[in-house]
Motif scaffolding. Structure first.
Motif, short mmCIF file in Angstrom:
data_model
loop_
_atom_site.label_atom_id
_atom_site.label_comp_id
_atom_site.label_asym_id
_atom_site.label_seq_id
_atom_site.Cartn_x
_atom_site.Cartn_y
_atom_site.Cartn_z
N ASN A 137 5.57 13.60 -9.96
CA ASN A 137 6.69 14.50 -9.71
C ASN A 137 7.99 13.87 -10.18
OD1 ASN A 137 5.29 16.66 -7.97
ND2 ASN A 137 4.66 14.74 -7.03
N ARG A 138 8.07 13.59 -11.44
CA ARG A 138 9.25 12.90 -11.99
C ARG A 138 10.51 13.75 -11.89
NH1 ARG A 138 8.47 8.31 -15.03
NH2 ARG A 138 6.31 7.85 -15.48
N GLY A 139 11.64 13.08 -11.98
CA GLY A 139 12.89 13.81 -12.06
C GLY A 139 13.97 13.33 -11.11
N ARG A 140 13.56 12.82 -9.93
CA ARG A 140 14.55 12.33 -8.99
C ARG A 140 13.90 11.31 -8.07
NH1 ARG A 140 12.57 16.95 -6.81
NH2 ARG A 140 12.43 17.11 -4.56
N ALA A 141 14.72 10.68 -7.25
CA ALA A 141 14.22 9.69 -6.31
C ALA A 141 13.33 10.37 -5.27
CB ALA A 141 15.37 8.97 -5.63
N VAL A 142 12.25 9.71 -4.89
CA VAL A 142 11.31 10.25 -3.92
C VAL A 142 11.91 10.08 -2.52
CG1 VAL A 142 8.97 10.14 -3.00
CG2 VAL A 142 9.38 9.63 -5.41
N GLU A 165 0.84 -1.20 0.00
CA GLU A 165 0.00 0.00 0.00
C GLU A 165 0.88 1.26 0.00
OE1 GLU A 165 -3.34 2.19 2.81
OE2 GLU A 165 -2.81 0.10 3.25
N GLY A 166 1.94 1.23 0.80
CA GLY A 166 2.87 2.36 0.85
C GLY A 166 3.60 2.55 -0.47
N ILE A 167 4.01 1.46 -1.08
CA ILE A 167 4.68 1.53 -2.38
C ILE A 167 3.76 2.18 -3.41
CG2 ILE A 167 5.55 0.15 -4.33
CD1 ILE A 167 6.72 -1.79 -2.21
N LYS A 168 2.50 1.82 -3.37
CA LYS A 168 1.52 2.40 -4.30
C LYS A 168 1.43 3.92 -4.12
CE LYS A 168 -3.38 1.93 -5.39
NZ LYS A 168 -4.62 1.22 -5.02
N SER A 169 1.41 4.38 -2.87
CA SER A 169 1.36 5.82 -2.60
C SER A 169 2.63 6.52 -3.06
CB SER A 169 1.16 6.07 -1.10
OG SER A 169 -0.06 5.57 -0.67
N ILE A 170 3.77 5.91 -2.79
CA ILE A 170 5.06 6.49 -3.21
C ILE A 170 5.12 6.57 -4.72
CG2 ILE A 170 7.55 6.10 -3.29
CD1 ILE A 170 7.21 4.75 -0.46
N GLU A 171 4.72 5.50 -5.37
CA GLU A 171 4.75 5.46 -6.83
C GLU A 171 3.83 6.52 -7.43
OE1 GLU A 171 5.19 1.60 -9.24
OE2 GLU A 171 3.05 1.97 -9.06
N ARG A 172 2.63 6.65 -6.90
CA ARG A 172 1.69 7.65 -7.39
C ARG A 172 2.31 9.05 -7.28
NH1 ARG A 172 -2.52 7.32 -3.79
NH2 ARG A 172 -2.62 5.16 -4.35
N TYR A 173 2.93 9.34 -6.13
CA TYR A 173 3.57 10.64 -5.93
C TYR A 173 4.74 10.80 -6.90
CZ TYR A 173 6.04 14.51 -3.84
OH TYR A 173 6.68 15.71 -3.66
N GLY A 174 5.57 9.79 -7.02
CA GLY A 174 6.75 9.85 -7.87
C GLY A 174 6.43 10.01 -9.34
#
Length: 95
Positions: A64-69, A52-61
């Protein structure tokens, strides 16, 4: 049915290295170590919460592309929901 059991195994919560492995394998965006560590603490090593956390991180990333979240990037964002209470767990710096 007991004769079909080849061996017993004990399932334990994922450790930090396991969480990093899941993030690397499942997340489509790069994630900084500080956010992986926060995910590990927030999820308490439970795979459902990790995903679930990975899904949230991925959605944010992906937005907001360009660098590591990082932890700083996601501060104030909901990472996942607490298994016991159902309340959202919000990313906070310094935790």
């Amino acid at each position: 049915t007991a004769s079909r059991i080849g061996r017993y195994c004990e399932f334990k919560p994922a450790d930090l290295e396991d969480v990093r492995t899941h993030v690397n394998g499942l997340c489509e965006v790069p994630v900084e170590d500080d956010l992986v560590a926060f995910l590990h603490r927030a999820s308490r090593g439970y795979i459902r919460e990790i995903k679930e956390g990975i899904k949230s991180i991925e959605r944010y990333g992906l937005r907001n592309r360009g660098r590591a979240v990082s932890l700083k990037d996601m501060a104030g964002q909901v990472l996942l929901n607490d298994r016991k209470t159902g309340r959202p767990i919000v990313v906070r710096e310094g935790e």
